[in-house]
Design a protein around this motif. Structure first.
Motif, PDB file in Angstrom:
ATOM      1  N   LEU A 266       0.852  -1.190   0.000  1.00  0.00           N
ATOM      2  CA  LEU A 266       0.000   0.000   0.000  1.00  0.00           C
ATOM      3  C   LEU A 266       0.887   1.239   0.000  1.00  0.00           C
ATOM      4  CD1 LEU A 266      -2.880   1.190   0.199  1.00  0.00           C
ATOM      5  CD2 LEU A 266      -2.587   1.153   2.700  1.00  0.00           C
ATOM      6  N   PHE A 267       0.666   2.114  -0.989  1.00  0.00           N
ATOM      7  CA  PHE A 267       1.413   3.361  -1.103  1.00  0.00           C
ATOM      8  C   PHE A 267       0.436   4.533  -1.017  1.00  0.00           C
ATOM      9  CE2 PHE A 267       3.635   0.060  -3.423  1.00  0.00           C
ATOM     10  CZ  PHE A 267       4.934   0.157  -2.945  1.00  0.00           C
ATOM     11  N   ASP A 268       0.841   5.573  -0.311  1.00  0.00           N
ATOM     12  CA  ASP A 268      -0.022   6.737  -0.122  1.00  0.00           C
ATOM     13  C   ASP A 268       0.777   7.999  -0.454  1.00  0.00           C
ATOM     14  OD1 ASP A 268      -1.825   8.654   0.602  1.00  0.00           O
ATOM     15  OD2 ASP A 268      -2.218   7.882   2.612  1.00  0.00           O
ATOM     16  N   PRO A 269       0.724   8.473  -1.717  1.00  0.00           N
ATOM     17  CA  PRO A 269       1.506   9.650  -2.108  1.00  0.00           C
ATOM     18  C   PRO A 269       1.153  10.900  -1.310  1.00  0.00           C
ATOM     19  CG  PRO A 269       0.672   8.467  -4.032  1.00  0.00           C
ATOM     20  CD  PRO A 269      -0.004   7.879  -2.842  1.00  0.00           C
ATOM     21  N   SER A 270      -0.108  11.048  -0.895  1.00  0.00           N
ATOM     22  CA  SER A 270      -0.519  12.256  -0.170  1.00  0.00           C
ATOM     23  C   SER A 270       0.169  12.369   1.180  1.00  0.00           C
ATOM     24  CB  SER A 270      -2.045  12.264   0.017  1.00  0.00           C
ATOM     25  OG  SER A 270      -2.699  12.311  -1.231  1.00  0.00           O
ATOM     26  N   ARG A 271       0.563  11.242   1.754  1.00  0.00           N
ATOM     27  CA  ARG A 271       1.245  11.245   3.043  1.00  0.00           C
ATOM     28  C   ARG A 271       2.727  10.895   2.900  1.00  0.00           C
ATOM     29  NH1 ARG A 271      -3.053   8.458   7.268  1.00  0.00           N
ATOM     30  NH2 ARG A 271      -4.768   9.934   6.917  1.00  0.00           N
ATOM     31  N   ASP A 272       3.201  10.942   1.663  1.00  0.00           N
ATOM     32  CA  ASP A 272       4.608  10.674   1.368  1.00  0.00           C
ATOM     33  C   ASP A 272       5.030   9.278   1.829  1.00  0.00           C
ATOM     34  OD1 ASP A 272       6.958  11.531   0.174  1.00  0.00           O
ATOM     35  OD2 ASP A 272       7.832  12.190   2.078  1.00  0.00           O
ATOM     36  N   GLN A 276       7.895   0.547   0.825  1.00  0.00           N
ATOM     37  CA  GLN A 276       7.385  -0.620   1.548  1.00  0.00           C
ATOM     38  C   GLN A 276       8.457  -1.700   1.538  1.00  0.00           C
ATOM     39  OE1 GLN A 276       4.035  -1.205   2.950  1.00  0.00           O
ATOM     40  NE2 GLN A 276       4.095   1.028   2.844  1.00  0.00           N
ATOM     41  N   GLU A 277       8.311  -2.662   2.429  1.00  0.00           N
ATOM     42  CA  GLU A 277       9.188  -3.825   2.440  1.00  0.00           C
ATOM     43  C   GLU A 277       8.379  -5.087   2.211  1.00  0.00           C
ATOM     44  OE1 GLU A 277      11.635  -4.253   5.871  1.00  0.00           O
ATOM     45  OE2 GLU A 277      13.190  -2.890   5.112  1.00  0.00           O
ATOM     46  N   PHE A 278       8.972  -6.069   1.527  1.00  0.00           N
ATOM     47  CA  PHE A 278       8.345  -7.385   1.424  1.00  0.00           C
ATOM     48  C   PHE A 278       9.439  -8.436   1.458  1.00  0.00           C
ATOM     49  CE2 PHE A 278       9.138  -6.242  -2.999  1.00  0.00           C
ATOM     50  CZ  PHE A 278       9.616  -7.420  -3.561  1.00  0.00           C
ATOM     51  N   VAL A 279       9.051  -9.656   1.807  1.00  0.00           N
ATOM     52  CA  VAL A 279      10.012 -10.759   1.881  1.00  0.00           C
ATOM     53  C   VAL A 279       9.509 -11.913   1.033  1.00  0.00           C
ATOM     54  CG1 VAL A 279      10.830 -10.125   4.180  1.00  0.00           C
ATOM     55  CG2 VAL A 279       8.943 -11.747   3.955  1.00  0.00           C
ATOM     56  N   LEU A 300       7.098  -0.450 -14.260  1.00  0.00           N
ATOM     57  CA  LEU A 300       5.827  -0.089 -13.643  1.00  0.00           C
ATOM     58  C   LEU A 300       5.963   1.067 -12.658  1.00  0.00           C
ATOM     59  CD1 LEU A 300       4.507  -3.711 -12.964  1.00  0.00           C
ATOM     60  CD2 LEU A 300       3.796  -2.146 -14.786  1.00  0.00           C
ATOM     61  N   GLY A 301       7.155   1.683 -12.652  1.00  0.00           N
ATOM     62  CA  GLY A 301       7.353   2.849 -11.782  1.00  0.00           C
ATOM     63  C   GLY A 301       7.867   2.500 -10.405  1.00  0.00           C
ATOM     64  N   PHE A 302       8.520   1.360 -10.243  1.00  0.00           N
ATOM     65  CA  PHE A 302       9.032   0.943  -8.936  1.00  0.00           C
ATOM     66  C   PHE A 302      10.546   0.774  -8.982  1.00  0.00           C
ATOM     67  CE2 PHE A 302       4.630  -0.553  -8.886  1.00  0.00           C
ATOM     68  CZ  PHE A 302       4.203  -0.080  -7.649  1.00  0.00           C
ATOM     69  N   GLU A 303      11.180   1.078  -7.868  1.00  0.00           N
ATOM     70  CA  GLU A 303      12.607   0.877  -7.687  1.00  0.00           C
ATOM     71  C   GLU A 303      12.798  -0.178  -6.599  1.00  0.00           C
ATOM     72  OE1 GLU A 303      16.063   4.050  -7.366  1.00  0.00           O
ATOM     73  OE2 GLU A 303      14.990   3.850  -5.458  1.00  0.00           O
ATOM     74  N   LEU A 304      13.656  -1.142  -6.857  1.00  0.00           N
ATOM     75  CA  LEU A 304      13.811  -2.277  -5.955  1.00  0.00           C
ATOM     76  C   LEU A 304      15.195  -2.277  -5.322  1.00  0.00           C
ATOM     77  CD1 LEU A 304      11.907  -4.643  -5.209  1.00  0.00           C
ATOM     78  CD2 LEU A 304      13.173  -6.046  -6.849  1.00  0.00           C
ATOM     79  N   GLU A 305      15.243  -2.510  -3.994  1.00  0.00           N
ATOM     80  CA  GLU A 305      16.509  -2.587  -3.261  1.00  0.00           C
ATOM     81  C   GLU A 305      16.572  -3.911  -2.519  1.00  0.00           C
ATOM     82  OE1 GLU A 305      17.143   0.756  -0.703  1.00  0.00           O
ATOM     83  OE2 GLU A 305      16.172   2.158  -2.096  1.00  0.00           O
ATOM     84  N   ILE A 319      10.926  -1.685  -1.603  1.00  0.00           N
ATOM     85  CA  ILE A 319      10.421  -1.254  -2.900  1.00  0.00           C
ATOM     86  C   ILE A 319       9.905   0.171  -2.779  1.00  0.00           C
ATOM     87  CG2 ILE A 319       8.149  -2.320  -2.462  1.00  0.00           C
ATOM     88  CD1 ILE A 319       8.019  -2.874  -5.517  1.00  0.00           C
ATOM     89  N   ASN A 320      10.340   1.022  -3.705  1.00  0.00           N
ATOM     90  CA  ASN A 320       9.963   2.439  -3.698  1.00  0.00           C
ATOM     91  C   ASN A 320       9.145   2.753  -4.949  1.00  0.00           C
ATOM     92  OD1 ASN A 320      11.749   3.006  -1.378  1.00  0.00           O
ATOM     93  ND2 ASN A 320      13.387   2.669  -2.875  1.00  0.00           N
ATOM     94  N   TYR A 321       8.068   3.500  -4.754  1.00  0.00           N
ATOM     95  CA  TYR A 321       7.293   3.934  -5.916  1.00  0.00           C
ATOM     96  C   TYR A 321       7.853   5.271  -6.384  1.00  0.00           C
ATOM     97  CZ  TYR A 321       3.473   5.286  -8.949  1.00  0.00           C
ATOM     98  OH  TYR A 321       2.743   5.672 -10.041  1.00  0.00           O
TER      99      TYR A 321
END
Length: 356
Positions: A266-272, A276-279, A300-305, A319-321
């Motif tokens: 879940l990403f919320d641009p309005s609240r910056d 998110q993290e996933f395993v 798809l507009g995501f950056e993965l670390e 993962i960053n949007y």
């Protein structure tokens, strides 16, 4: 013979002392409750751990006038329950929960409190238990009903519920519990076999500062389990003829050989909130958790670390949007390629909330 006058200070002290005594006598005369209780103390015979015992107090209004009972309870723990019955009114049992009852008991009328002690509610070793139930009146001093019980607890189980958490379908995960003597000195717990598809075995162990019998019980999951939550109850007997069985519960969630958590980002641009993290967890023997290609996500507009805390069985990602959020929000799915023949891909859902 002349009489010496009493000094004013001494006269004041004598008056004060006499007045205090008068008040104390009056206070003692007022503490008698308006109801009598039979028995004065409810004493249970020895109860085997895991069993219930029930007893009854008979309360009688001996005050000569109506008595309003404001409250009965609260009770000392969840191990006890109580019900109220008014036999002269042909009244059925009504549960007592420690709430306001505002019950009027007439002169010479009786009320019965049926009390039940459930020893299975205890999770810590108990050999002797004492408790009380307060009764509050509207216009009279309150009273207390006392109860006591001897509980035969031959052994203690820790933990009584084994939480395995997430395990693989074919992982054959295992969990352990210890059964140690409490009221009994020595006992035998001999287990080695298949129970409900699980393999269970007991081993005698030595516990520090514990000189009596103790066993470790090991539970190993079946070769393959159905996917989803599970809760399996086990019951075993010891060589003690008058002892309850050893009861242990094993709980968890059976997951596929490779799975991802959480299952939705879940990403919320309005609240910056754009990170998110996933395993990705691997549970199958001989397999390793996949390493993901960040290029697929960038489209798809995501950056993965990839996290340095990852290992062969668990891959951790941040993962960053970094795309441009749509005004109305977006729902989508990221396809994770596993390179695992029986499960080539995993779907990871995501939601980007609308701008607010």
């Amino acid at each position: 013979m002349p009489v010496s006058p009493i000094p004013p200070t001494l006269f004041f002290l004598v008056t004060l002392l006499f007045g205090s005594c008068q008040k104390q006598v009056g206070a003692v005369s007022q503490i008698t409750p308006p109801l009598t209780a039979s028995p004065a103390r409810l004493q249970f015979d020895t109860i085997q751990y895991g069993q219930k015992a029930t007893g009854t107090w008979v309360l009688k209004n001996t005050s000569g006038s109506d008595v309003v009972v404001r409250r009965i309870g609260p009770f000392s723990c969840q191990c006890v329950t109580a019900n109220l019955r008014l036999p002269q009114r042909s009244d059925s049992l009504r549960p007592l929960r420690g709430d306001i009852v505002n019950l009027t008991i007439l002169p010479d009328e009786t009320a019965e409190i049926v009390f039940t002690l459930d020893t299975a509610r205890y999770r810590k070793p108990v050999s002797r238990k004492i408790g009380s139930i307060p009764i509050v009146f509207a216009e009279h001093p309150g009273m207390v009903l006392e109860w006591a019980a001897d509980i035969y607890t031959p052994f203690v189980i820790s933990p009584w519920s084994i939480q395995l958490g997430n395990i693989g379908l074919r992982q054959q995960a295992s969990g352990r519990a210890v059964v140690a003597a409490h009221d009994a000195n020595e006992f035998i717990l001999d287990i080695d076999g298949e129970y409900h598809g699980w393999h269970v075995i007991s081993n005698a162990v030595v516990i520090e500062d514990h000189q009596r019998s103790a066993y470790e019980v090991v539970f190993t999951a079946p070769e393959e389990m159905p996917e989803g939550q599970f809760s399996q109850n086990f019951s075993f007997k010891t060589n003690l003829p008058d002892a309850p069985p050893v009861k242990i519960n094993v709980q968890g969630v059976a997951r596929p050989d490779i799975y991802v958590q959480p299952q939705r980002l879940l990403f919320d641009p309005s609240r910056d909130k754009l990170s998110q993290e996933f395993v990705i967890v691997q549970t199958a023997v001989g397999q390793v958790a996949p390493k993901l290609d960040s290029g697929i996500f960038a489209e798809l507009g995501f950056e993965l670390e990839y996290s340095s805390n990852s290992d062969e069985l668990v891959s951790i990602y941040k993962i960053n949007y970094i795309g441009i959020p749509a005004a109305e929000g977006t729902n989508g799915t990221l396809k994770i390629i596993t390179k695992y023949d029986t499960q080539p891909s995993i779907d990871l859902s995501y939601t980007i909330l609308p701008q607010r």
